[in-house]
Motif scaffolding. Structure first.
Motif, PDB file in Angstrom:
ATOM      1  N   GLU A   1       0.596  -1.213   0.312  1.00 27.70           N
ATOM      2  CA  GLU A   1      -0.036   0.346  -0.379  1.00 27.70           C
ATOM      3  C   GLU A   1       0.853   1.180  -0.179  1.00 27.70           C
ATOM      4  N   THR A   2       2.023   1.252   0.677  1.00 23.88           N
ATOM      5  CA  THR A   2       2.765   2.224   0.842  1.00 23.88           C
ATOM      6  C   THR A   2       3.467   2.619  -0.697  1.00 23.88           C
TER       7      THR A   2
ATOM      8  N   VAL B   1       2.285   1.806  -3.443  1.00 20.44           N
ATOM      9  CA  VAL B   1       1.589   1.826  -4.389  1.00 20.44           C
ATOM     10  C   VAL B   1       0.632   3.093  -4.981  1.00 20.44           C
ATOM     11  N   SER B   2       0.505   3.754  -2.999  1.00 21.47           N
ATOM     12  CA  SER B   2       0.098   5.324  -2.508  1.00 21.47           C
ATOM     13  C   SER B   2       1.209   6.010  -3.681  1.00 21.47           C
ATOM     14  N   TYR B   3       2.887   6.038  -3.188  1.00 21.85           N
ATOM     15  CA  TYR B   3       3.826   7.043  -3.838  1.00 21.85           C
ATOM     16  C   TYR B   3       3.786   6.512  -5.375  1.00 21.85           C
ATOM     17  N   PHE B   4       4.142   5.214  -5.299  1.00 20.23           N
ATOM     18  CA  PHE B   4       3.761   6.108  -7.496  1.00 20.23           C
ATOM     19  C   PHE B   4       2.251   6.397  -7.427  1.00 20.23           C
ATOM     20  N   LYS B   5       1.283   6.180  -7.497  1.00 13.01           N
ATOM     21  CA  LYS B   5      -0.148   7.300  -7.852  1.00 13.01           C
ATOM     22  C   LYS B   5       0.260   7.968  -7.637  1.00 13.01           C
ATOM     23  N   THR B   6       0.924   8.936  -6.175  1.00 11.21           N
ATOM     24  CA  THR B   6       0.307  10.242  -5.911  1.00 11.21           C
ATOM     25  C   THR B   6       1.145  11.089  -5.629  1.00 11.21           C
ATOM     26  N   THR B   7       2.850  10.612  -6.860  1.00  6.16           N
ATOM     27  CA  THR B   7       4.021  11.157  -6.802  1.00  6.16           C
ATOM     28  C   THR B   7       4.725  11.081  -8.290  1.00  6.16           C
ATOM     29  N   LEU B   8       4.838   9.920  -8.382  1.00  9.37           N
ATOM     30  CA  LEU B   8       5.542   9.516  -9.483  1.00  9.37           C
ATOM     31  C   LEU B   8       4.936   9.651 -11.197  1.00  9.37           C
ATOM     32  N   VAL B   9       3.637   8.695 -10.984  1.00  9.50           N
ATOM     33  CA  VAL B   9       2.867   8.879 -12.278  1.00  9.50           C
ATOM     34  C   VAL B   9       2.645  10.361 -12.326  1.00  9.50           C
TER      35      VAL B   9
END
Length: 88
Positions: free
Chosen positions: A71-72, A74-82
């Protein structure tokens, strides 16, 4: 991508890596310390005595915290990297 955005993203990524690895590393440290103390007190110097319990503790902690880690990340990728990748 300007330098501030790059360094902020790098800082967040390193913090996420620290959060994700902290449970496994702390359990490995504690189990290693307890086993080392046990070996020093009993003078048993068997290599598998350190390896097998530490491996079992690491696998069990990984199993328990797998949801948090996923969850951590996936959240980082969705909110920051994507958004950074999609934005340019």
């Amino acid at each position: 991508m300007d330098d501030a955005l790059f360094y902020d993203t790098l800082r967040q990524g390193l913090w996420i890596a620290t959060l994700v690895s902290l449970p496994i590393l702390s359990v490995a440290l504690l189990v290693g310390l307890v086993i080392g103390l046990f070996q020093a007190l009993t003078s048993i110097q068997e290599m598998t005595l350190t390896f097998v319990p530490k491996l079992a503790a690491i696998v069990s902690v990984f199993w328990v915290t797998m949801g948090f880690m996923t969850e951590t990340l996936v959240s980082y990728f969705k909110t920051t990297l994507v958004p950074i990748i999609a934005g340019g």
